[in-house]
Design a protein around this motif. Sequence first.
Motif, PDB file in Angstrom:
ATOM      1  N   ARG A 120     -24.092  45.153  21.431  1.00  0.00           N
ATOM      2  CA  ARG A 120     -23.641  45.284  20.039  1.00  0.00           C
ATOM      3  C   ARG A 120     -22.439  46.233  19.942  1.00  0.00           C
ATOM      4  O   ARG A 120     -22.466  47.324  20.503  1.00  0.00           O
ATOM      5  CB  ARG A 120     -24.782  45.798  19.160  1.00  0.00           C
ATOM      6  CG  ARG A 120     -25.914  44.795  19.043  1.00  0.00           C
ATOM      7  CD  ARG A 120     -26.977  45.223  18.055  1.00  0.00           C
ATOM      8  NE  ARG A 120     -28.046  44.217  17.983  1.00  0.00           N
ATOM      9  CZ  ARG A 120     -29.093  44.313  17.173  1.00  0.00           C
ATOM     10  NH1 ARG A 120     -29.227  45.364  16.375  1.00  0.00           N
ATOM     11  NH2 ARG A 120     -30.011  43.360  17.157  1.00  0.00           N
ATOM     12  N   SER A 124     -26.724  50.688  16.072  1.00  0.00           N
ATOM     13  CA  SER A 124     -27.890  50.059  15.455  1.00  0.00           C
ATOM     14  C   SER A 124     -29.126  50.881  15.811  1.00  0.00           C
ATOM     15  O   SER A 124     -29.302  51.285  16.959  1.00  0.00           O
ATOM     16  CB  SER A 124     -28.035  48.625  15.971  1.00  0.00           C
ATOM     17  OG  SER A 124     -29.188  48.002  15.449  1.00  0.00           O
ATOM     18  N   GLU A 141     -34.634  46.313  12.938  1.00  0.00           N
ATOM     19  CA  GLU A 141     -33.429  47.119  12.802  1.00  0.00           C
ATOM     20  C   GLU A 141     -33.466  47.730  11.404  1.00  0.00           C
ATOM     21  O   GLU A 141     -33.424  47.015  10.402  1.00  0.00           O
ATOM     22  CB  GLU A 141     -32.182  46.260  12.967  1.00  0.00           C
ATOM     23  CG  GLU A 141     -30.895  47.069  12.856  1.00  0.00           C
ATOM     24  CD  GLU A 141     -29.649  46.208  12.810  1.00  0.00           C
ATOM     25  OE1 GLU A 141     -28.808  46.367  13.707  1.00  0.00           O
ATOM     26  OE2 GLU A 141     -29.523  45.395  11.874  1.00  0.00           O
ATOM     27  N   ARG A 144     -27.834  50.535  10.375  1.00  0.00           N
ATOM     28  CA  ARG A 144     -26.692  50.033  11.121  1.00  0.00           C
ATOM     29  C   ARG A 144     -25.455  50.791  10.682  1.00  0.00           C
ATOM     30  O   ARG A 144     -25.304  51.132   9.522  1.00  0.00           O
ATOM     31  CB  ARG A 144     -26.510  48.541  10.864  1.00  0.00           C
ATOM     32  CG  ARG A 144     -25.310  47.932  11.561  1.00  0.00           C
ATOM     33  CD  ARG A 144     -25.091  46.495  11.182  1.00  0.00           C
ATOM     34  NE  ARG A 144     -26.165  45.610  11.637  1.00  0.00           N
ATOM     35  CZ  ARG A 144     -26.089  44.289  11.622  1.00  0.00           C
ATOM     36  NH1 ARG A 144     -25.002  43.693  11.160  1.00  0.00           N
ATOM     37  NH2 ARG A 144     -27.103  43.555  12.055  1.00  0.00           N
ATOM     38  N   HIS A 173     -31.780  53.302  19.799  1.00  0.00           N
ATOM     39  CA  HIS A 173     -30.471  53.024  19.205  1.00  0.00           C
ATOM     40  C   HIS A 173     -29.453  52.903  20.328  1.00  0.00           C
ATOM     41  O   HIS A 173     -29.736  53.252  21.481  1.00  0.00           O
ATOM     42  CB  HIS A 173     -30.066  54.086  18.175  1.00  0.00           C
ATOM     43  CG  HIS A 173     -29.627  55.397  18.756  1.00  0.00           C
ATOM     44  ND1 HIS A 173     -30.514  56.355  19.211  1.00  0.00           N
ATOM     45  CD2 HIS A 173     -28.388  55.904  18.967  1.00  0.00           C
ATOM     46  CE1 HIS A 173     -29.851  57.402  19.657  1.00  0.00           C
ATOM     47  NE2 HIS A 173     -28.559  57.158  19.537  1.00  0.00           N
TER      48      HIS A 173
END
Length: 224
Positions: A120, A124, A141, A144, A173
């Motif tokens: 990613r 997150s 999740e 973000r 995370h």
Amino acid sequence: MGINEWSEQERPRERLVRDGAQALSNSELLALLLRVGVRGKSAVELGRDMLQHFGSLHGLFGASLSDFSEVHGLGMAKYAQMQAVMELARRAIAEQLQAGDLLSSPEAVKRYLRIKLGGRPYESFVVLFVDVKNRLIADKELFRGTLTHASVHPREVVKEALACNAANVLLAHNHPSGSPEPSEADLRLTHTLSQALALVDVRVLDHFVVAGPHVHSFAEHGQI
């Protein structure tokens, strides 16, 4: 020369059946997913180009559609194939985590988080909710963006833990910057969440920081 023109003993599909998937190179495994190459290049050569362009399998599977399409011969259809493979792998590991004790399979947890968070491009924050036998109930999740002590709200984590009827949680995370080392803010956040969840008898078992293929465990380093 196309793969169909290779001798049967050298074709990736036949070699996989005969010798097992572990006998194939990364480019050969990618060729089996691609099925066909492009004009002037076999599927194996295209797979080799993909690895060279993205630098690694991790970079390849974490690429966006626009980045993926920069390689000649790749587009939405092949991108969808790659993402489907990644999602199937994630779900297969999730089934394993749902069936057994997460604490007895820490490497499976790390593999799961690498697939889920490693590619990613944004930060997150994910929570894995587990039951009294440490089997995975759900993962969500919750936040973000740029994660700070202020942006991750303990009350939301507590609320979700109660909604899942979780006995314990694992926090995770990612660091898109590439370093898995936790910051002072990460340590403070873990302490704050541990205190908040303890009020409702939910224990934080670990906190993982994922940076590409690397995963840092707070529990393994005595930080929790």
